[in-house]
Design a protein around this motif. Structure first.
Motif, PDB file in Angstrom:
ATOM      1  N   ASP A  46       0.726 -18.753  12.606  1.00 48.66           N
ATOM      2  CA  ASP A  46       0.680 -20.215  12.650  1.00 48.66           C
ATOM      3  C   ASP A  46       2.075 -20.813  12.465  1.00 48.66           C
ATOM      4  O   ASP A  46       2.428 -21.806  13.080  1.00 48.66           O
ATOM      5  N   ALA A 106       3.989 -23.189  15.178  1.00 46.42           N
ATOM      6  CA  ALA A 106       4.511 -24.520  14.844  1.00 46.42           C
ATOM      7  C   ALA A 106       5.989 -24.621  15.225  1.00 46.42           C
ATOM      8  O   ALA A 106       6.454 -25.636  15.748  1.00 46.42           O
ATOM      9  N   PRO A 129       3.337 -29.866  10.638  1.00 43.03           N
ATOM     10  CA  PRO A 129       3.926 -28.854  11.524  1.00 43.03           C
ATOM     11  C   PRO A 129       5.392 -28.542  11.192  1.00 43.03           C
ATOM     12  O   PRO A 129       5.837 -27.403  11.360  1.00 43.03           O
ATOM     13  N   ALA A 150       6.870 -24.908  10.505  1.00 42.38           N
ATOM     14  CA  ALA A 150       8.027 -24.397  11.256  1.00 42.38           C
ATOM     15  C   ALA A 150       9.118 -23.919  10.293  1.00 42.38           C
ATOM     16  O   ALA A 150       9.741 -22.871  10.508  1.00 42.38           O
TER      17      ALA A 150
END
Lengths: 430, 430
Positions: free
Chosen positions: B72, B76, B170, B174
Motif C-alpha cells: 500500500d 501511494a 496518501p 508515500a
C-alpha cells in the motif's frame, strides 16, 4: 533460589516469568509524590523545612543548617585514613579518564549544494545529584554521577542528601571533595528532587537531576521528567553470570553475592553448562553468605530472586542473556569475546575469569549507573552525554536555497502550510 | 501580540512571564491516560478495538483492517505527482546523509595497567513511530522519525496512526514507503502508545516509541517512559527570530507566521534592535496572515503568544535567547556566527538572512523533532542515538586486577559491602 534446566519442558514458561518479573515496588507512591512536588512548588523553602523535619527529624533553621560546603568536604577528606584517600583518588582518576574519552565532537561542514550544516555540543548550566542516606549512601555513586558532569563542563554541580537526625556521612563528604561538588543541600526524598527541579528561595534550580534513590525519589524523577532532564528510571540492581565449569566456584559465588548484598530485591542469575559446577556454586553461596556482615540482605535476595539455569552448551546462554537484558553480565569463560559478539542487550559486560563485577562498581572507569529491569534493551549507562545537549545548525547560501528550496515549497504546500512555503519562496531568486 | 522594550522598567517582569509560560495543556489528561494504558495492558486487542471504535469511528475486525503494509505504501508513492515524489526523495536523501554522520564510534582500548575498556553501540530491536491524524498529519515527521531509526540499524520499524472514519492520508503512506516502514497499524491516541509499549496479541511490542502527538499521546509517552524508551516530552512549537533592521520585513513576517500556522499554541518571538523595522514586520504579519489558508490558526497564535522585543543592540538578544532556550532560533544578521558563539540553549539554529526555518523542517538534513518549552536547556533534537544504546565493557588481566584491586577492596569495605571486596580479593595473587 530457582533452579531451571533449559531442556525441561516447563523451561520457557519459567524463564519468561523471570524476564517479566520487574521486582519493582508496587507501593502506590504516585499520589504521595505528586502532593509533595506540588507542595514544594507552591511553598518552596517552607515546604522543605516541614518535610525535612517530618521525614528526616532534622531542622533547617539557620542558613548553615541547610548546606555543607567545600571546606567541610576538604576536612572530611583530610580526616580519612590515607589508604582510603588514595583509593578515592585512584577511582576518580580512572573514572575521569574513561569519561573524558566520551566527549562528543562538534560537526560543521558544507555539502555539495553549498548548505552549511552542523551540530554543537554544550554542557547544561547546572546539575543536581541525589545521594541517598542510610543503607545506600555510597561515595562511589557520588563519584560516578559527579565526574561525568564535571567532565562534560557543567559549571555548577550540587548534591542533595537527607541527613537523618543531622548525621553526615564523612565518606560521602570526602567523595564530594574529590568529585568537585560545590554544595551539598541537606534535604532528601521527593522534596529534594522537587527543589532541584523547580528551585526555591534557598535552592537554585538545576537543569539535570541524576543519582540513585528509593521509590519516592525514583517516582519524583519520573514525574518531573521534562521539567528537568533526568538520568533514568532505576530499579533494583541485577547481575547475570555466564560461567562454564572451569571456574573456581568460590569466585562465582562471591560475584553472585556481591549483587545480592545490595538489596533484598537485587537479583543474581547464574547460567552454566555444567551441572556439577552449578551445585558447587550453590553450596559456596550458602557457605559464604552465612559469613557476610550483609548476610541478611544477601540471603533474602538469593532466596527470593536468585536463579541458576543449566544449559546444554555455554553458547545457549547468549539468547537467554539478550532476553534478560541485564544491568551487569559477567562472561567467565576462556573466550569471552565469542559470547560478547552475540550479546545485544546488556548494561555493562565483564569479560573473562579475572574480571569481577565489583571492580567496575568502583574504579575500572566505566560508569556504574546502568539500566536495570530489562531497560538495557533501549537505554545506556550514565555518561557525559547526560549532562550535555546538542544544538543543530544550518546556513543556506542563496545557491543552496535555490537548489533545495523548490522541493521544500512542494512539501510545505502538500502539508497545507502556506506560510512555510512562502518563507522559502520569498528568498528564492526572482 | 505583546510588544516589549528591554529598556522599559517593567521589562524583566514581563520577559520572565514569557519564559515561565509553558503554553502547555492544563487539561487533566493524566487519569484518563492512566486508565487507557491499564485497559490496553489488561485486555490487549479487545481494548484497542473498543477504543478505536469510540475515538476514531473505525472498526478493527478483519486482519486487513488493522494494518497497512509495504504494498500500500508503494502504491501511494507511485500515485503521487512526480514533483512531490522527487521532493520526498530529496528530503529523505538529505536527512539520511545528515544522520548517517551521527553514528557513534565504538571504543576498545587497553590502559597502562593492562585493563581493557570500551563501549559498544547497538541499535534497539524495534522502534514504533507515532503519526498523528488530522491537522498535524505530516509526511515530513514520518521521515524525520523513521530515517534516524533506519540509519541506526533498527531491524523492525513500525508506525501507528489513527485513521478516523477509515481515512488514510496518501502522503503519509508515500512517506512510509520512502522511509522504509514495515507496517502502519491503524490505531492512535494513548491506546496506540500502550500497544507499542506492552504489546498485544496483534501488535508486537517495541523498544522505543517516538513521534509527535496530542496531549493524550504525550502523556501516554510520559507515563510509559521506562517501560519503553521515548524521544522526549514535546510541547507546542516555537521560533525566536533575532533580526536587525537590514532584513526584508516580509521575509521575517513569513518566518514568524510559519511557526504560528502550526497550532494556536505555537509561539513566534522577534527580537530586533530597530523600532521602525519592528513595526514594519508587525504590519507585514497582519497583511500576510490575512491571506493564508491557515490564517485562523496563525492569527490566533500570533495574537495570544506572539512577542516583539526591542533591544538596544542586537547583541543584547543573546542572553534573552539563552533564557528562552527556544526550539528554533533564526539569526538574520550579517555575522550570525558572532551571535551563535554566545548562544548556549537552542534546539536548532538557522544562520543568516537566506536560511528560513522552514527549510530545516523539510529537507536541510538536521532533525525537525526538537526540544520545546525551554527544554533545550537540557535536551537535544532527535538523532540516531535515540534508537541506539551503549554497552560498556571491561576485562581485567591478572596484572590489572593486582594494580587496581586493592583500592577496590578498600572502597568496598568502607561502603560495608564485604561480598564486593571478597569477589576481588579471591582473584588476587596469593
Amino acid at each position: 533460589m530457582k533452579f531451571l534446566k533449559a531442556s525441561d519442558p516447563g523451561f520457557e514458561r519459567a524463564f519468561a516469568a523471570i524476564v517479566d518479573d520487574r521486582r519493582e515496588s508496587d507501593e502506590d507512591v504516585t499520589r504521595d509524590v505528586a502532593s509533595i512536588l506540588a507542595d514544594v512548588r507552591n511553598r518552596g523553602d517552607k515546604a522543605l523545612v516541614q518535610l525535612t523535619a517530618r521525614f528526616d527529624q532534622y531542622t533547617l533553621d539557620t542558613p548553615e543548617s541547610w548546606r555543607v560546603g567545600p571546606e567541610d568536604f576538604a576536612a572530611a577528606y583530610a580526616g580519612l585514613e590515607p589508604g582510603l584517600r588514595d583509593a578515592l583518588d585512584l577511582a576518580a582518576q580512572r573514572i575521569e579518564a574513561y569519561h573524558r574519552a566520551q566527549l562528543p565532537e562538534d560537526r560543521d561542514y558544507t555539502d555539495d549544494t553549498g548548505m552549511r550544516l552542523g551540530a554543537k555540543w554544550l554542557p547544561v548550566d547546572a546539575a543536581g545529584l541525589y545521594v541517598p542516606g542510610g543503607r545506600a549512601a555510597y561515595p562511589s555513586s557520588l563519584l560516578m554521577n559527579a565526574i561525568p558532569a564535571r567532565v562534560a563542563g557543567v559549571e555548577r554541580i550540587v548534591a542533595v542528601s537527607p541527613t537523618p537526625g543531622g548525621k553526615l556521612n564523612p565518606l560521602v563528604l570526602a567523595a564530594a571533595h574529590v568529585a568537585g561538588i560545590d554544595t551539598l543541600w541537606r534535604i532528601g526524598g521527593a522534596q529534594a528532587i522537587a527543589a532541584l527541579a523547580y528551585g526555591t528561595a534557598t535552592i537554585p534550580r538545576v537543569d539535570v537531576v541524576t543519582g540513585p534513590g528509593n521509590a519516592w525519589v525514583a517516582e519524583a524523577k519520573r514525574q518531573l521528567y521534562g521539567v528537568v532532564g533526568i538520568d533514568m528510571v532505576a530499579g533494583p540492581s541485577e547481575i547475570l553470570v555466564i560461567a562454564d565449569g572451569s571456574n573456581d566456584p568460590d569466585w562465582i559465588a562471591a560475584d553472585l553475592l556481591s549483587q545480592a548484598e545490595h538489596d533484598p530485591s537485587s537479583q543474581s542469575i547464574l547460567i552454566t553448562d555444567d551441572a556439577a559446577f552449578a551445585m558447587q556454586v550453590e553450596d559456596r553461596v550458602d557457605v559464604q553468605s552465612a559469613m557476610l556482615s550483609t548476610s541478611k540482605v544477601a540471603q533474602a535476595s538469593w532466596k527470593d530472586h536468585g536463579v541458576i539455569i543449566l544449559v546444554e552448551q555455554i553458547e545457549d546462554a547468549v539468547p537467554l542473556a539478550n532476553r534478560l537484558a541485564a544491568e551487569h553480565v559477567e562472561l567467565a569463560v576462556d573466550d569471552p569475546d565469542a559470547l560478547f559478539a552475540g550479546l545485544r542487550h546488556a548494561g555493562s559486560v565483564f569479560l573473562g575469569r579475572t574480571t569481577p563485577e565489583a571492580v567496575g562498581d568502583y574504579l575500572a572507569g566505566p560508569n556504574h549507573v546502568l539500566p536495570t529491569g530489562r531497560r538495557a534493551r533501549f537505554s545506556s549507562g550514565l555518561s557525559v552525554l547526560d549532562f550535555m545537549k546538542r544544538t543543530s545548525f544550518l546556513s543556506a547560501s542563496e545557491a543552496a536555497l535555490a537548489a533545495v528550496g523548490p522541493a521544500g515549497i512542494a512539501l510545505a504546500n502538500a502539508e497545507g502550510l502556506p506560510a512555510h512555503a512562502r518563507s522559502i519562496e520569498l528568498r528564492l531568486p526572482k
